[in-house]
Design a protein around this motif. Structure first.
Motif, PDB file in Angstrom:
ATOM      1  N   SER A 233      43.226  53.422  77.947  1.00 15.07           N
ATOM      2  CA  SER A 233      42.905  54.652  78.690  1.00 15.07           C
ATOM      3  C   SER A 233      42.073  55.566  77.793  1.00 15.07           C
ATOM      4  O   SER A 233      42.428  55.825  76.653  1.00 15.07           O
ATOM      5  CB  SER A 233      44.191  55.344  79.152  1.00 15.07           C
ATOM      6  OG  SER A 233      45.128  55.452  78.105  1.00 15.07           O
ATOM      7  N   PHE A 234      40.959  56.035  78.341  1.00 17.33           N
ATOM      8  CA  PHE A 234      39.950  56.737  77.548  1.00 17.33           C
ATOM      9  C   PHE A 234      39.990  58.243  77.772  1.00 17.33           C
ATOM     10  O   PHE A 234      40.377  58.712  78.842  1.00 17.33           O
ATOM     11  CB  PHE A 234      38.552  56.207  77.909  1.00 17.33           C
ATOM     12  CG  PHE A 234      38.450  54.708  77.785  1.00 17.33           C
ATOM     13  CD1 PHE A 234      38.178  54.117  76.565  1.00 17.33           C
ATOM     14  CD2 PHE A 234      38.653  53.892  78.896  1.00 17.33           C
ATOM     15  CE1 PHE A 234      38.108  52.725  76.447  1.00 17.33           C
ATOM     16  CE2 PHE A 234      38.588  52.507  78.785  1.00 17.33           C
ATOM     17  CZ  PHE A 234      38.313  51.924  77.562  1.00 17.33           C
ATOM     18  N   ALA A 235      39.564  58.966  76.744  1.00 15.37           N
ATOM     19  CA  ALA A 235      39.455  60.427  76.839  1.00 15.37           C
ATOM     20  C   ALA A 235      38.051  60.831  76.417  1.00 15.37           C
ATOM     21  O   ALA A 235      37.282  60.025  75.892  1.00 15.37           O
ATOM     22  CB  ALA A 235      40.488  61.111  75.944  1.00 15.37           C
ATOM     23  N   PHE A 236      37.749  62.098  76.610  1.00 16.27           N
ATOM     24  CA  PHE A 236      36.396  62.608  76.334  1.00 16.27           C
ATOM     25  C   PHE A 236      36.033  62.590  74.853  1.00 16.27           C
ATOM     26  O   PHE A 236      34.881  62.770  74.495  1.00 16.27           O
ATOM     27  CB  PHE A 236      36.234  64.026  76.906  1.00 16.27           C
ATOM     28  CG  PHE A 236      37.230  65.007  76.358  1.00 16.27           C
ATOM     29  CD1 PHE A 236      36.952  65.738  75.214  1.00 16.27           C
ATOM     30  CD2 PHE A 236      38.464  65.196  76.977  1.00 16.27           C
ATOM     31  CE1 PHE A 236      37.869  66.636  74.699  1.00 16.27           C
ATOM     32  CE2 PHE A 236      39.393  66.090  76.467  1.00 16.27           C
ATOM     33  CZ  PHE A 236      39.095  66.827  75.327  1.00 16.27           C
ATOM     34  N   TYR A 237      37.035  62.351  73.965  1.00 17.87           N
ATOM     35  CA  TYR A 237      36.720  62.279  72.525  1.00 17.87           C
ATOM     36  C   TYR A 237      36.560  60.840  72.049  1.00 17.87           C
ATOM     37  O   TYR A 237      36.369  60.591  70.866  1.00 17.87           O
ATOM     38  CB  TYR A 237      37.775  63.019  71.685  1.00 17.87           C
ATOM     39  CG  TYR A 237      39.212  62.775  72.101  1.00 17.87           C
ATOM     40  CD1 TYR A 237      39.818  61.539  71.908  1.00 17.87           C
ATOM     41  CD2 TYR A 237      39.957  63.785  72.694  1.00 17.87           C
ATOM     42  CE1 TYR A 237      41.124  61.313  72.287  1.00 17.87           C
ATOM     43  CE2 TYR A 237      41.274  63.577  73.089  1.00 17.87           C
ATOM     44  CZ  TYR A 237      41.858  62.333  72.885  1.00 17.87           C
ATOM     45  OH  TYR A 237      43.153  62.118  73.282  1.00 17.87           O
ATOM     46  N   ASN A 238      36.675  59.874  72.954  1.00 13.62           N
ATOM     47  CA  ASN A 238      36.402  58.477  72.585  1.00 13.62           C
ATOM     48  C   ASN A 238      34.894  58.211  72.624  1.00 13.62           C
ATOM     49  O   ASN A 238      34.155  58.956  73.261  1.00 13.62           O
ATOM     50  CB  ASN A 238      37.132  57.514  73.529  1.00 13.62           C
ATOM     51  CG  ASN A 238      38.641  57.527  73.318  1.00 13.62           C
ATOM     52  OD1 ASN A 238      39.408  57.727  74.260  1.00 13.62           O
ATOM     53  ND2 ASN A 238      39.066  57.322  72.090  1.00 13.62           N
TER      54      ASN A 238
END
Length: 412
Positions: free
Chosen positions: A387-392
């Protein structure tokens, strides 16, 4: 056009500097954190708010006449207003601070125990997290109400035509998630809320997985209850919010008794305080509430449209790369989904893949993700979930893909 310029200005390297944990190493490798659906990381701006509270104005709220207490009360209530504005609730007292999504769901389910009778029906979706199933099962045991399930299809989407068949004059409550934690599916909640309201049913939406990616407008949705956790949105653990329409919050009895939720107490009779205090017994997580407000400030400064567009790019990039791996099976390919990929590789146990990629510094989640009915539907023990976030970054996605390929080679 406005959105486009905002995205162009999206500087992921600058954002990453706000998250000290992203600099650490795990098993001798730089950390790649892809378990954001379980909890997001915390930026220094939120940590600063926590340190500021305990360093400068730690005091109990709503009760003291002294300056520290008044300062803490002001900051806590300002955080409530930030949350109200973020979710566009009509009134600040429709925002109840909780310890998280699970607490919010339990408050509502427990409240309905006095409103339901035998033979009443409540509807749940097949995509739910256990915390949006178990409290309602307990409610059915208490009241004799009947639990019915809105089914899903192979793409991980709810079958809307089946929901229409399930709704009826006995339907009292419909509850489902805005976004599935196991698959990332975005549910058509507005359509479902409107359909339920035609039968006079109340609707609770579990927004835990949606809130980091989608800015929900509770008035536009016309939802009766909406629950979220701060830790999914760059805030601390142990705090969240329950939004409830004023008319519903007035109808429900208090969830807990204690200080703060009362107007007057004698041994003969107690009268309850008004909203929101009726549902906020005891000393709350004051610092957590204030830090939740700081986390919303942080994410709103980046912009939810920019976040959504950037994360969607990561999702598409990672999905295409994973599909190149032989034996890859991705679960939940809904037409609308957030940046979550749930997958297995043929013949391999998800736990083994998760363990091996961790040895290479990659943090993913494996198992049934507290959504066992979803896994039973696909007849699998669990999945690997990235699961990805905007800081990846895309570089991190590349490292993740390489790690999965290596793990597959080692396990075959």
């Amino acid at each position: 056009m406005g959105q486009h310029t905002q995205v162009k200005a999206f500087d992921v390297e600058k954002i990453r500097k706000d998250f000290p944990i992203l600099n650490r190493e795990v098993n001798g490798y730089p950390l790649v954190y892809l378990d954001n659906a379980a909890t997001a990381q915390t930026p220094v701006q939120v940590m600063d708010a926590i340190v500021d509270y305990y360093s400068n104005y730690n005091a109990n709220i709503h009760r003291g006449v002294h300056s520290l207490s008044q300062e803490a009360t002001d900051k806590y209530e300002q955080a409530r207003i930030k949350i109200q504005k973020h979710f566009n609730a009509e009134k600040a007292h429709e925002i109840i601070f909780t310890s998280g999504t699970t607490h919010g769901i339990n408050m509502v389910a427990s409240g309905f125990a006095s409103l339901l009778k035998e033979g009443d029906e409540i509807l749940v979706s097949a995509l739910e997290h256990h915390s949006n199933i178990v409290p309602w099962q307990m409610l059915c045991e208490k009241t004799g109400a009947i639990l019915k399930v809105i089914p899903m299809n192979q793409n991980g989407e709810l079958i809307y035509s089946e929901l229409e068949k399930l709704l009826g004059d006995r339907t009292r409550v419909v509850f489902l998630n805005h976004v599935s934690n196991a698959l990332g599916t975005v549910n058509p909640i507005k359509k479902i809320i409107d359909a339920a309201h035609e039968f006079g049913a109340a609707v609770l939406i579990d927004g835990a997985q949606a809130a980091p990616h989608i800015k929900a407008d509770v008035q536009e949705l016309d939802v009766d209850f909406y629950v979220v956790s701060a830790h999914k949105m760059c805030g601390p653990t142990g705090v969240g919010m329950l939004y409830g329409k004023e008319e519903w919050l007035e109808k429900l009895p208090p969830y807990q008794g204690g200080g703060e939720m009362i107007a007057t107490v004698s041994f003969e009779k107690t009268t309850y305080a008004g909203l929101p205090h009726k549902f906020e017994a005891g000393t709350p997580n004051i610092c957590g509430g204030i830090a939740f407000g700081a986390a919303l400030d942080y994410m709103n400064a980046i912009g939810f449209d920019a976040i959504a567009e950037y994360e969607h790019g990561l999702l598409e990039y990672a999905t295409a790369k994973l599909k190149e791996i032989e034996g890859m099976k991705i679960y939940g390919e809904a037409s609308e989904k957030t940046a979550v990929i749930s997958f297995n590789v043929e013949g391999l146990h998800p736990y083994d893949i998760g363990t091996l990629v961790d040895k290479m510094g990659i943090a993913v989640r494996t198992g049934h993700h507290c959504a066992q009915p979803v896994m039973e539907f696909y007849k699998i023990p669990g999945t690997v979930r990235a699961s990805f976030a905007f800081y990846n970054t895309t570089e991190e996605v590349d490292r993740f893909i390489e790690a999965v390929k290596k793990a597959v080679m080692m396990l075959q």
